[in-house]
Design an enzyme around this catalytic site. Structure first.
Site, short mmCIF file in Angstrom:
data_model
loop_
_atom_site.label_atom_id
_atom_site.label_comp_id
_atom_site.label_asym_id
_atom_site.label_seq_id
_atom_site.Cartn_x
_atom_site.Cartn_y
_atom_site.Cartn_z
CG LEU A 35 -1.63 -0.36 2.03
CD1 LEU A 35 -0.35 0.20 1.40
CD2 LEU A 35 -1.36 -1.75 2.60
N GLY A 36 -4.40 2.26 4.67
CA GLY A 36 -4.70 3.18 5.79
C GLY A 36 -5.81 2.65 6.67
CD GLN A 71 -1.98 -0.37 -2.18
OE1 GLN A 71 -1.03 0.26 -2.64
NE2 GLN A 71 -3.19 0.12 -2.12
CG ASP A 121 -3.41 7.80 -1.20
OD1 ASP A 121 -2.36 7.90 -0.53
OD2 ASP A 121 -3.45 7.28 -2.33
CD GLU A 136 -12.78 -1.05 -0.17
OE1 GLU A 136 -12.01 -0.33 0.49
OE2 GLU A 136 -13.16 -0.76 -1.34
CE1 TYR A 187 10.51 5.77 -9.38
CE2 TYR A 187 12.61 5.17 -8.40
CZ TYR A 187 11.24 5.34 -8.30
OH TYR A 187 10.61 5.09 -7.11
#
Ligand SMILES: Cc1cc2nc3c(=O)[nH]c(=O)nc-3n(C[C@H](O)[C@H](O)[C@H](O)COP(=O)(O)OP(=O)(O)OC[C@H]3O[C@@H](n4cnc5c(N)ncnc54)[C@H](O)[C@@H]3O)c2cc1C
Length: 512
Positions: free
Chosen positions: A15-16, A113, A296, A35, A216
């Site tokens: 995503l970044g 994602q 990240d 990538e 959760y």
């Protein structure tokens, strides 16, 4: 070894990286993306786009595609803290969530994602990005005039050199660019191991039909005492996660799914299991020389709160216009210093907020006095005040230096998000995303801005404003507000003043 050149080399098509490539393309700079995997993510992982991310995607022409890619079901997210999917609900997070419509004209996205990355990649390529899958960064050197990197095509085994003006490290939490650039990291470090089990089961009767379901879980019967349940894009397919290295044998894994769902007789078809670490880590700096970190690679946080993917996307959005302005000669390199100054304080806070969410939602046994007080989501997502960066700061009292403000009463001061003000046919937020925008009703300033734009070779739009925009920005209609391409306020003047101030402000922001 042959050499090719590119203005910006991006390593990592998550995503970044894809967001950086997309927004660079939107600002007229074609990037090369390397990538190592043969394609984008095959796991749903990060789900959901906050309204600010959807605004950015709207500007890039992707809002419709993201809305269409939402999973089937009632168009909403159900998020709860519970004993199991069918057991006692302790707290409904969805019901406690503020209504974001007063802060943004954009809806919340619900795309995973797995589906978001191909959409970003296709649009980035359309806008000029050269995305090379099965291509690994082997090494790089960062020199005064540029970065030289060695890439390897993993399908042919061939290595080649790339010369770039800038390198963006979007290589995720396991990437090596941060360390190779000499940047350390700090934070709580690795907190624990989690296991995610992908499975299929007939759960229709147990669920409420919302497009996205997320529970959760706090339950002493689960390994580690806590876990999570998330729906995927495919009806009938789900992820059950536990806070431990769960048994990998089929029957043990099925038992976990039954505990998570609270259905001891459930027929479960297991599709796979992955183990991953939960961590809190922030790079000591987000930039070093010609290397800039996003996502990240810059900050790792627990997934509780859904900000890992969103912040990766927004890092790219905020960095891209700056890189583009420098590469295109519209700004001095000093503009790029603001990447660290603006994004790192936010990330430091976000990581601790996601940790606080994790303690609250899943791991109350970790509660201690190091856990941050949780910030109201609207304040966190819309009320950030950059302490320093590419804007003309206003003098503020030491008592008014909080990192967040109430977005329901925006200050309009430089370094904050320009507020959403409904206008006839849209919102002020719809004006942002391409170049600078000057908000003013004053004719003198309007023509001064047009002249400044021409002299500096920078796009500055001066739209006619049909609506009461001024008060929300803390100015009078004859005052002025300069908004950056990423929707952050760069400068303002409360009332009529010297029209030449617009150009002076642009020069400060652009390091010229
Ligand atoms: C199980 C799980 C659930 C999650 N759930 C959520 C959620 O609900 N909401 C949320 O917001 N976030 C969530 N996250 C976090 C989110 O997935 C990450 O924050 C996000 O993927 C970060 O994107 P990125 O682009 O920075 O990194 P990544 O997606 O990790 O992408 C980095 C890319 O760089 C590539 N790379 C690394 N080194 C090299 C090299 N040398 N050469 C070439 N390529 C390289 C990698 O192959 C990878 O594709 C979750 C994470 C996990 C693991």
């Amino acid at each position: 070894m042959h050499t090719r050149t590119t203005p910006v080399l991006i390593v990592g098509a998550g995503l970044g990286g894809l967001s950086t490539a997309l927004f660079l393309g939107l600002h007229g700079v074609p990037a090369l993306v390397a990538e190592r995997h043969p394609g984008t993510s095959l796991e749903p992982k990060a789900r959901g786009q906050m309204p600010a991310a959807m605004e950015a995607l709207r500007a890039a022409g992707l809002e419709r595609a993201f809305l269409d890619a939402a999973p089937p079901g009632r168009p909403e997210m159900t998020i709860a803290i519970a004993e199991s999917v069918t057991g006692r609900v302790f707290h409904s997070i969805t019901e406690a969530m503020p209504d974001f419509a007063r802060y943004s004209p954009a809806p919340t996205g619900m795309v995973s994602q797995e589906r978001a990355e191909p959409l970003l990649a296709a649009r980035a390529a359309e806008l000029g990005a050269d995305i090379r899958f099965s291509t690994r960064l082997e090494s790089f050197t960062d020199g005064p005039d540029g970065v030289t990197a060695v890439l390897r095509d993993l399908t042919t085994g061939e290595a080649y050199e790339v010369e770039a003006a800038y390198l963006v490290g979007a290589d995720g939490h396991r990437g090596g660019i941060r360390e190779a650039a000499g940047i350390g990291a700090h934070g709580r470090g690795t907190i624990g191991e989690s296991t995610s089990l992908l499975f299929e089961a007939d759960l229709d009767l147990a669920l409420d039909g919302a497009a996205v379901q997320m529970h959760y879980l706090q339950n002493p019967a689960l390994p580690g005492g806590s876990g999570a349940f998330v729906s995927t894009d495919t009806p009938g397919r789900f992820v059950a996660a536990v806070e431990a290295r769960a048994p990998r044998d089929e029957e043990g894994a099925r038992e976990i799914v039954r505990l998570v769902t609270g259905l001891p007789e459930l027929e479960v078809k297991l599709l796979g299991a992955t183990t991953w670490s939960t961590a809190c880590r922030v790079a000591d700096r987000f930039s070093s020389g010609r290397v800039h970190l996003v996502g990240d690679a810059a900050h790792v946080m627990p997934p509780t709160g859904g900000q890992g993917g969103n912040s990766a996307l927004m890092d790219g959005h905020h960095l891209a216009w700056k890189l583009a302005a420098v590469v295109r000669g519209q700004a001095g390199p000093g503009l790029l210093d603001s990447h660290d100054a603006e994004r790192r304080p936010f990330a430091e806070c976000l990581v601790e907020q996601q940790y606080a969410n994790m303690v609250h939602r899943m791991s109350p046994h970790l509660a201690d006095d190091t856990v941050a007080d949780r910030i109201d989501p609207a304040r966190l997502l819309f009320g950030y005040r950059c302490p320093a960066g590419a804007f003309v700061p206003e003098p503020t009292a030491p008592s008014d230096d909080a990192l967040f403000e109430d977005p329901a009463a925006p200050s309009g001061r430089p370094g904050t998000r320009a507020p959403h003000v409904p206008l006839a046919g849209g919102s002020t937020r719809d004006l942002y995303g391409r170049g600078f925008v000057l908000l003013t009703d004053d004719e003198g300033r309007r023509s001064a801005a047009e002249r400044a734009a021409e002299r500096l070779g920078v796009p500055v739009a001066v739209p006619a404003l049909a609506g009461d925009w001024a008060a929300a920005h803390g100015v009078t209609p004859s005052g002025a507000v300069l908004v950056r391409p990423d929707g952050l306020i760069a400068w303002r003047e409360r009332a009529q003043g010297d029209p030449a101030e617009v150009e002076r402000a642009l020069r400060v922001v652009l390091d010229r």
